[in-house]
Design an enzyme around this catalytic site. Structure first.
Site, PDB file in Angstrom:
ATOM      1  CG  ASP A 145      46.087  18.518  30.160  1.00 20.70           C
ATOM      2  OD1 ASP A 145      45.505  19.431  29.675  1.00 20.70           O
ATOM      3  OD2 ASP A 145      47.072  17.995  29.374  1.00 20.70           O
ATOM      4  CD  GLU A 146      49.295  21.823  35.089  1.00 26.27           C
ATOM      5  OE1 GLU A 146      48.412  22.429  34.575  1.00 26.27           O
ATOM      6  OE2 GLU A 146      50.492  21.778  34.847  1.00 26.27           O
TER       7      GLU A 146
ATOM      8  CE  LYS B 201      46.879  25.473  32.847  1.00 21.81           C
ATOM      9  NZ  LYS B 201      47.180  24.238  32.776  1.00 21.81           N
TER      10      LYS B 201
ATOM     11  CG  ASN C  24      47.233  25.673  22.672  1.00 27.88           C
ATOM     12  OD1 ASN C  24      46.640  26.588  22.780  1.00 27.88           O
ATOM     13  ND2 ASN C  24      48.551  25.809  22.953  1.00 27.88           N
TER      14      ASN C  24
ATOM     15  CG  HIS D 141      41.331  25.699  30.837  1.00 29.24           C
ATOM     16  ND1 HIS D 141      41.658  27.129  31.225  1.00 29.24           N
ATOM     17  CD2 HIS D 141      42.276  25.191  30.273  1.00 29.24           C
ATOM     18  CE1 HIS D 141      42.861  27.244  30.818  1.00 29.24           C
ATOM     19  NE2 HIS D 141      43.157  26.073  30.355  1.00 29.24           N
TER      20      HIS D 141
ATOM     21  CD  GLN E 282      48.589  26.150  26.429  1.00 27.72           C
ATOM     22  OE1 GLN E 282      48.790  27.555  26.385  1.00 27.72           O
ATOM     23  NE2 GLN E 282      47.539  25.372  25.689  1.00 27.72           N
TER      24      GLN E 282
ATOM     25  CB  THR F 229      53.031  25.622  23.958  1.00 27.63           C
ATOM     26  OG1 THR F 229      52.134  26.167  22.924  1.00 27.63           O
ATOM     27  CG2 THR F 229      53.143  26.391  25.354  1.00 27.63           C
TER      28      THR F 229
ATOM     29  CB  THR G 154      44.243  16.600  20.553  1.00 28.25           C
ATOM     30  OG1 THR G 154      44.872  16.013  21.989  1.00 28.25           O
ATOM     31  CG2 THR G 154      44.789  17.697  20.386  1.00 28.25           C
TER      32      THR G 154
ATOM     33  NE  ARG H 257      44.810  15.296  29.724  1.00 27.10           N
ATOM     34  CZ  ARG H 257      43.974  15.871  30.082  1.00 27.10           C
ATOM     35  NH1 ARG H 257      43.545  15.369  31.265  1.00 27.10           N
ATOM     36  NH2 ARG H 257      43.204  16.836  29.725  1.00 27.10           N
TER      37      ARG H 257
ATOM     38  CE  LYS I 113      42.100  14.402  37.180  1.00 28.46           C
ATOM     39  NZ  LYS I 113      42.006  14.349  35.783  1.00 28.46           N
TER      40      LYS I 113
END
Ligand code: IMP
Length: 442
Positions: A9-10, A12, A34, A37, A217, A232, A294, A298, A324
């Site tokens: 979750d950066e 990418k 999973n 993006h 991931q 994962t 999901t 976070r 961010k």
């Protein structure tokens, strides 16, 4: 290569989409549904789970590569949604070597994680329940079903017989006949996309074309090098990106590590710089930190340079993308973890303990950085006009601090969710392993 440096979750996807304007191929090299993006296009927000973000651009091929595990109903829905919204502008290719996530695997994922929780509550992983772990387990146990099998019905039926014989502990599975029929139907619909993707990529390289490997991931979720067992089931690191695409190492130009200016984690597992209370609520709210797959909130925390140095050594990052940064605008100061103290009084700078329980027990040592002003629309407009020279001085110092601490240049800065709110700050050179920069003081 565009790889995650933290727990996923950066952003990418956003960096890959930005770079895809100059690429001919974008390849997803591991994981499956999973991942989520998120890309903010002028036409609206898109969340890609199993397709590479190249499919959003004219003239680009988006490859779901050999290292992936694909859930086919969800994949068809993703294709349909993009097509309905007229966003499927590039070409789609699905590797014949990618594995298939079956309903069995989703049932097994929930069954296994519940089992861990029942046996010992601290050992439940909080997986995405998308069948990822069991699909990779069957892949390595050589019971897996591959995309190539879908268009060979007789072989598919035999492979399903063998696979089903290993699943007697599960209930509620579809019958083999029904599953075989469903898969054959999907196989014939997807057959135009199922390809031998490695030769296509090798030939593209021979023509001098640009290929982006889009990681999903992140380093700290790597099956071997992450916070095992809270990881994962594949290798979201640079070595995994090669395996997951079939490309050789000497073809790699840049290895870009994507890091948020703070940190987040979804699911269970150690997170030394985690914060709670008002600060966590602030980061969750301002950063929109809710899982794209999901919908889970976070967990939030501060940037952790011990983990970033570790991820850098592991992946050989040649540059960093800092994302961010706008979320932190207007804070009083920004804590950054520069080292850990262990309960035994040791100092750790670039290698976290391999045992999750020991990583839980370290105490992060923070160095506060001056925060930058809020990213108002006026500031954003100025940056759009003048480029990185218009970035606030405090943010420039923050980037310089990161470069010094990690010995990797910051080459990209993302300061908002929109496609155009990414800056290339012109520091990407030919591949320069971090160790060499360090040695030469460059
Ligand atoms: P799995 O990949 O569904 O087996 O989940 C294993 C762990 O990785 C869980 O903690 C998930 O929350 C986490 N995880 C998997 N994919 C992602 C992702 O794309 N972003 C963030 N966390 C993820």
């Amino acid at each position: 290569m565009i790889l995650g440096t933290q727990f996923g979750d950066e952003a990418k996807g956003k960096i890959t989409d930005f770079l895809a304007s100059d690429a001919q191929y974008v390849v997803r090299t591991g994981g499956g549904p999973n991942a989520g993006h998120t890309i903010h296009l002028p036409e609206g927000v898109v969340v890609l789970h199993q397709l590479a973000c190249g499919v959003l651009r004219h003239g680009v091929v988006g490859v779901s590569g050999p290292g992936m595990v694909l859930q086919l109903e969800r994949l068809e829905e993703e294709l349909q949604e993009l097509s309905d919204r007229h966003l499927l502008k590039g070409e789609v290719m699905l590797s014949e070597r990618a594995h298939v996530i079956l309903p069995i695997h989703e049932i097994e994922d929930a069954w296994e994680d519940d089992l861990r929780g029942r046996e010992s509550p601290g050992h439940q992983l909080g997986t995405t329940r998308r069948g990822i772990g069991p699909a990779y387990a069957d892949r390595y146990a050589r019971f897996g079903i591959r995309m190539a099998d879908l268009i060979r019905p007789a072989l598919l039926a035999e492979r399903l017989d063998v696979l089903y014989s290993t699943k007697s502990h599960l209930t509620g599975l579809p019958t083999k006949t029904a599953l075989c029929e469903t898969l054959t139907g999907i196989g014939s619909r997807l057959s135009p996309y199922i390809r031998a993707t490695e030769p296509i990529l090798w030939e593209a390289l021979a023509r001098g074309e640009t290929i982006l490997l889009e990681g999903a991931q992140s380093a700290l979720l790597d099956i071997d090098f992450g916070t095992y067992p809270f990881v994962t089931s594949h290798h979201p690191t640079s070595a995994g990106a090669l395996l997951g695409s079939g490309l050789p190492p000497q073809e790699v130009g840049d290895v870009i590590g994507v890091t948020k200016a703070y940190a987040t984690r979804v699911g269970v597992g150690p997170f030394p710089t985690e914060v709670s209370g008002e600060v966590a609520a602030y980061l969750q709210r301002e950063g929109g930190e809710r899982g794209a797959t999901t919908g889970r909130m976070r967990r939030c925390g501060w940037l952790d340079l011990v983990l970033l140095r570790y991820a850098t050594r592991l992946n050989g990052f040649t540059s960093l993308a800092l994302t961010k940064v706008d979320v932190l605008g207007g804070l009083e100061q920004i804590p950054v973890c520069v080292e850990y103290r262990t309960p035994a009084g040791e100092t750790l700078k670039d290698y976290p303990p391999a045992v999750a329980d020991e990583l839980e027990k370290v105490t992060p040592v923070y160095r506060n950085q001056e925060a930058w002003p809020p990213f108002t629309s006026r500031l954003k407009e100025k940056i759009r006009r003048e480029g990185h020279h218009a970035l606030p001085a405090q943010l420039r110092s923050f980037a310089a601090f990161l470069e010094r601490e990690v010995s990797v240049p910051v080459a990209y800065i993302s300061y908002g969710s929109a496609r155009e709110e990414t800056l290339s700050v012109g520091r990407v050179g030919p591949a320069r392993p971090a160790s060499r920069i360090h040695k030469w003081g460059g």
